[in-house]
Scaffold this active site. Structure first.
Site, PDB file in Angstrom:
ATOM      1  N   SER A   1      -6.501  -5.586  -6.389  1.00 14.84           N
ATOM      2  CA  SER A   1      -7.747  -6.116  -5.846  1.00 14.84           C
ATOM      3  C   SER A   1      -8.852  -6.079  -6.891  1.00 14.84           C
ATOM      4  CB  SER A   1      -8.182  -5.301  -4.616  1.00 14.84           C
ATOM      5  OG  SER A   1      -8.635  -4.018  -5.016  1.00 14.84           O
TER       6      SER A   1
ATOM      7  N   ASP B   1       0.829  -1.209   0.000  1.00 16.46           N
ATOM      8  CA  ASP B   1       0.000   0.000   0.000  1.00 16.46           C
ATOM      9  C   ASP B   1       0.867   1.264   0.000  1.00 16.46           C
ATOM     10  OD1 ASP B   1      -2.346   1.400  -0.010  1.00 16.46           O
ATOM     11  OD2 ASP B   1      -2.743   1.189   2.134  1.00 16.46           O
ATOM     12  N   GLY B   2       0.380   2.297  -0.693  1.00 24.89           N
ATOM     13  CA  GLY B   2       1.021   3.596  -0.635  1.00 24.89           C
ATOM     14  C   GLY B   2       1.760   4.010  -1.887  1.00 24.89           C
TER      15      GLY B   2
ATOM     16  N   ARG C   1       1.187  -4.681   6.330  1.00 26.43           N
ATOM     17  CA  ARG C   1       0.579  -3.651   5.487  1.00 26.43           C
ATOM     18  C   ARG C   1       1.368  -2.365   5.658  1.00 26.43           C
ATOM     19  NH1 ARG C   1      -5.653  -2.167   4.111  1.00 26.43           N
ATOM     20  NH2 ARG C   1      -5.158  -0.485   2.645  1.00 26.43           N
TER      21      ARG C   1
ATOM     22  N   ASN D   1      -9.870  -2.538  -7.258  1.00 23.94           N
ATOM     23  CA  ASN D   1      -8.973  -1.725  -8.085  1.00 23.94           C
ATOM     24  C   ASN D   1      -9.361  -1.778  -9.556  1.00 23.94           C
ATOM     25  OD1 ASN D   1      -6.027  -2.661  -6.161  1.00 23.94           O
ATOM     26  ND2 ASN D   1      -7.406  -0.931  -5.880  1.00 23.94           N
TER      27      ASN D   1
ATOM     28  N   HIS E   1       3.609   3.175  -8.929  1.00 24.29           N
ATOM     29  CA  HIS E   1       3.344   1.753  -9.146  1.00 24.29           C
ATOM     30  C   HIS E   1       4.591   1.034  -9.643  1.00 24.29           C
ATOM     31  CE1 HIS E   1      -0.818   2.194  -8.225  1.00 24.29           C
ATOM     32  NE2 HIS E   1      -1.125   2.891  -9.306  1.00 24.29           N
TER      33      HIS E   1
END
EC number: 2.5.1.-
Length: 253
Positions: A79, A33-34, A202, A82, A51
């Site tokens: 996901s 994440d992030g 996470r 997403n 990304h």
């Protein structure tokens, strides 16, 4: 050499010594994440740079896991939610994922697709299937590439697969209901045959699972890290291992 580098090196060595008496998790799951927030905080106008930086970080992370003896790593790359984002964001991200999965194969990792491949574009689904086929005979670290993944969808797919299998064997619904147990469903999960994750990480400061490995994480230990995924360092990984190793794991309570 500046002051920061030797101090960082010394801190890494200290963490490594502290891990000497701790158990190593067999299976580590990561919510990467992030990436988009890292892009913005780093001054990049295009979120795809985040990304890509996140994809590049995966290979460092896998080498760190291999070094300490982790057997399975599950990476949540995309996901099902997403996939509902704007096309101009999703298409480049899928391209990055396809390239990353190809590179995982080239570097010798055992790639296992985890997700509903029927929700993916044909090219992405093909890349995932080919990766599984070409790396299935490997003996090293298993990398579950969770693409088009959702925890609720996985459980629904497992139950559906179980019903089809039992129907093919002539089992009635009533007979199945009488003997159904947890292992019956587990054998139809995307991660069937693998140990459940011991540690889930996470990044980015969010403290929720968002549906990641819902079934498998019943007894997992969670580690939430403030740093954005592209900036995740080896010391952050060692801290996660230290936190995991220091806990008194009490299964079922």
């Amino acid at each position: 050499m500046g002051l920061r580098n030797p101090l960082y090196w010394l801190y890494e060595r200290r963490l490594e010594r502290e891990l000497g008496g701790y158990d190593t998790p067999r299976h580590v799951g990561v919510i990467l994440d992030g990436n988009r927030r890292w892009s913005r905080s780093s001054g990049h106008k295009d979120v795809q740079q985040g990304h890509q930086a996140g994809a590049d970080k995966i290979f460092d992370f896998l080498h760190w896991c291999d070094e300490v003896g982790v057997h399975v790593v599950t990476l949540w790359l995309l996901s099902t939610d997403n996939l509902m984002r704007a096309r101009e964001e999703v298409e480049p991200l899928l391209g990055i994922i396809e390239t990353t999965v190809g590179r995982l194969c080239e570097e010798g990792w055992n790639v296992n697709p985890v997700g509903a491949l029927d929700t993916l574009p044909e090219s992405t689904a093909r890349v995932m299937k080919e990766a599984e086929e070409t790396t299935s005979d490997g003996s090293g670290l298993v990398v579950n590439a969770a693409v088009g993944y959702g925890g609720r969808r996985e459980i629904a797919d497992a139950v559906r697969s179980l019903l089809y299998a039992e129907a093919a064997n002539g089992t009635t619904i009533e007979e199945l209901a009488q003997r159904l147990d947890l292992d019956d469903i587990s054998r139809h999960l995307y991660t069937r045959g693998q140990p459940d994750p011991d540690l889930l990480i996470r990044t980015s400061g969010e403290q929720r699972l968002s549906g990641f490995l819902l079934w498998q994480s019943a007894h997992s230990e969670f580690y939430f890290c403030e740093v954005f995924w592209p900036a995740f360092r080896r010391v952050d990984f060692l801290r996660a291992l230290r936190s995991y190793g220091a806990r008194n794991r009490r299964f079922g309570s």
